[in-house]
Design a protein around this motif. Structure first.
Motif, PDB file in Angstrom:
ATOM      1  N   ALA A  32      -3.171 -27.064 -33.085  1.00 28.56           N
ATOM      2  CA  ALA A  32      -4.219 -27.813 -32.557  1.00 28.56           C
ATOM      3  C   ALA A  32      -2.904 -28.982 -31.171  1.00 28.56           C
ATOM      4  N   GLU A  33      -1.866 -28.426 -30.407  1.00 29.25           N
ATOM      5  CA  GLU A  33      -1.526 -28.811 -29.664  1.00 29.25           C
ATOM      6  C   GLU A  33      -2.350 -28.096 -28.616  1.00 29.25           C
ATOM      7  N   THR A  34      -3.012 -26.909 -28.722  1.00 32.27           N
ATOM      8  CA  THR A  34      -3.622 -26.294 -27.754  1.00 32.27           C
ATOM      9  C   THR A  34      -5.043 -26.444 -27.631  1.00 32.27           C
ATOM     10  N   MET A  35      -5.613 -27.129 -28.587  1.00 31.60           N
ATOM     11  CA  MET A  35      -7.525 -26.941 -28.590  1.00 31.60           C
ATOM     12  C   MET A  35      -7.208 -28.144 -29.794  1.00 31.60           C
ATOM     13  N   PRO A  36      -8.293 -28.661 -29.393  1.00 27.70           N
ATOM     14  CA  PRO A  36      -9.219 -29.583 -30.121  1.00 27.70           C
ATOM     15  C   PRO A  36      -9.328 -28.913 -31.500  1.00 27.70           C
ATOM     16  N   ALA A  37      -9.021 -30.083 -32.892  1.00 29.19           N
ATOM     17  CA  ALA A  37      -8.452 -29.858 -34.217  1.00 29.19           C
ATOM     18  C   ALA A  37      -9.435 -29.145 -35.152  1.00 29.19           C
ATOM     19  N   GLU A  38     -10.955 -29.298 -34.281  1.00 27.77           N
ATOM     20  CA  GLU A  38     -12.171 -28.740 -34.843  1.00 27.77           C
ATOM     21  C   GLU A  38     -11.974 -27.086 -34.682  1.00 27.77           C
ATOM     22  N   ALA A  39     -11.329 -26.544 -33.729  1.00 23.89           N
ATOM     23  CA  ALA A  39     -11.336 -25.801 -33.049  1.00 23.89           C
ATOM     24  C   ALA A  39     -10.603 -24.719 -33.320  1.00 23.89           C
ATOM     25  N   ALA A  40      -9.157 -25.600 -33.630  1.00 28.38           N
ATOM     26  CA  ALA A  40      -8.644 -25.010 -34.582  1.00 28.38           C
ATOM     27  C   ALA A  40      -8.387 -24.432 -35.956  1.00 28.38           C
ATOM     28  N   ARG A  41      -9.263 -25.035 -36.873  1.00 28.61           N
ATOM     29  CA  ARG A  41      -9.299 -25.379 -37.661  1.00 28.61           C
ATOM     30  C   ARG A  41     -10.041 -23.227 -38.163  1.00 28.61           C
ATOM     31  N   GLU A  42     -11.255 -23.599 -37.039  1.00 28.33           N
ATOM     32  CA  GLU A  42     -12.754 -22.600 -37.079  1.00 28.33           C
ATOM     33  C   GLU A  42     -11.632 -21.831 -36.461  1.00 28.33           C
TER      34      GLU A  42
END
Length: 159
Positions: A32-42
């Motif tokens: 999540a430091e480098t991408m949106p939180a939802e993208a990080a979860r996915e």
């Protein structure tokens, strides 16, 4: 101070859910430091599905529990017995290494890493690769102290 000794054993099913839940949470936080939180979860969900499709029974993957000489759990390691992109077996891959909070900064990280290297060598690998997030200073220091070298590097600047 004497260097601690650890023994690695296969993770039991009753330990697996707790470990992967915590690992996924830490992975998502780092991503999540480098991408949106939802993208990080996915991405975390996709990576687990890709690399551990059968959980503990996934071929050529070892999720290990590190215990000290008294049988206390001091940490964990997940090592793949092949390079994840090429599937070659001359390089094993360290997906995760962690030391439980009370045992950090006491040599257990180094001991777990040495034990994982032995597992990789026994499986026929002559190299152990890994990725580390650039802001994970303690891990980077450990790897450098143990002889690991940078083989690739990504950089970014927040605008």
């Amino acid at each position: 101070m004497n260097s601690p000794t650890v023994t690695l054993r296969p993770m039991r099913q009753d330990e697996y859910e707790k470990y992967t839940t915590r690992r996924d949470l830490e992975y998502v936080q780092a991503l999540a430091e480098t991408m949106p939180a939802e993208a990080a979860r996915e991405k975390a969900r996709q990576d687990r599905a890709q690399f551990l499709p059968r959980g503990l029974a996934t071929e050529r993957q070892r999720i290990l529990v590190a215990e000290d000489t008294e049988g206390q759990v001091v940490g964990y390691a997940w090592v793949g017995l092949e390079e994840p992109r090429t599937k070659t077996t001359d390089t094993a891959w360290l997906y995760d290494i962690s030391v439980e909070e009370p045992y950090r900064r006491s040599g257990y990280g180094r001991a777990i890493l040495a034990a994982v290297e032995a597992v990789a060598r026994e499986a026929g690998a002559d190299r152990l690769g890994l990725n580390v997030f650039g802001d994970n200073t303690p891990a980077i220091s450990l790897y450098r102290a143990c002889g690991y070298e940078v083989t690739a590097q990504q950089m970014a600047k927040r605008l």
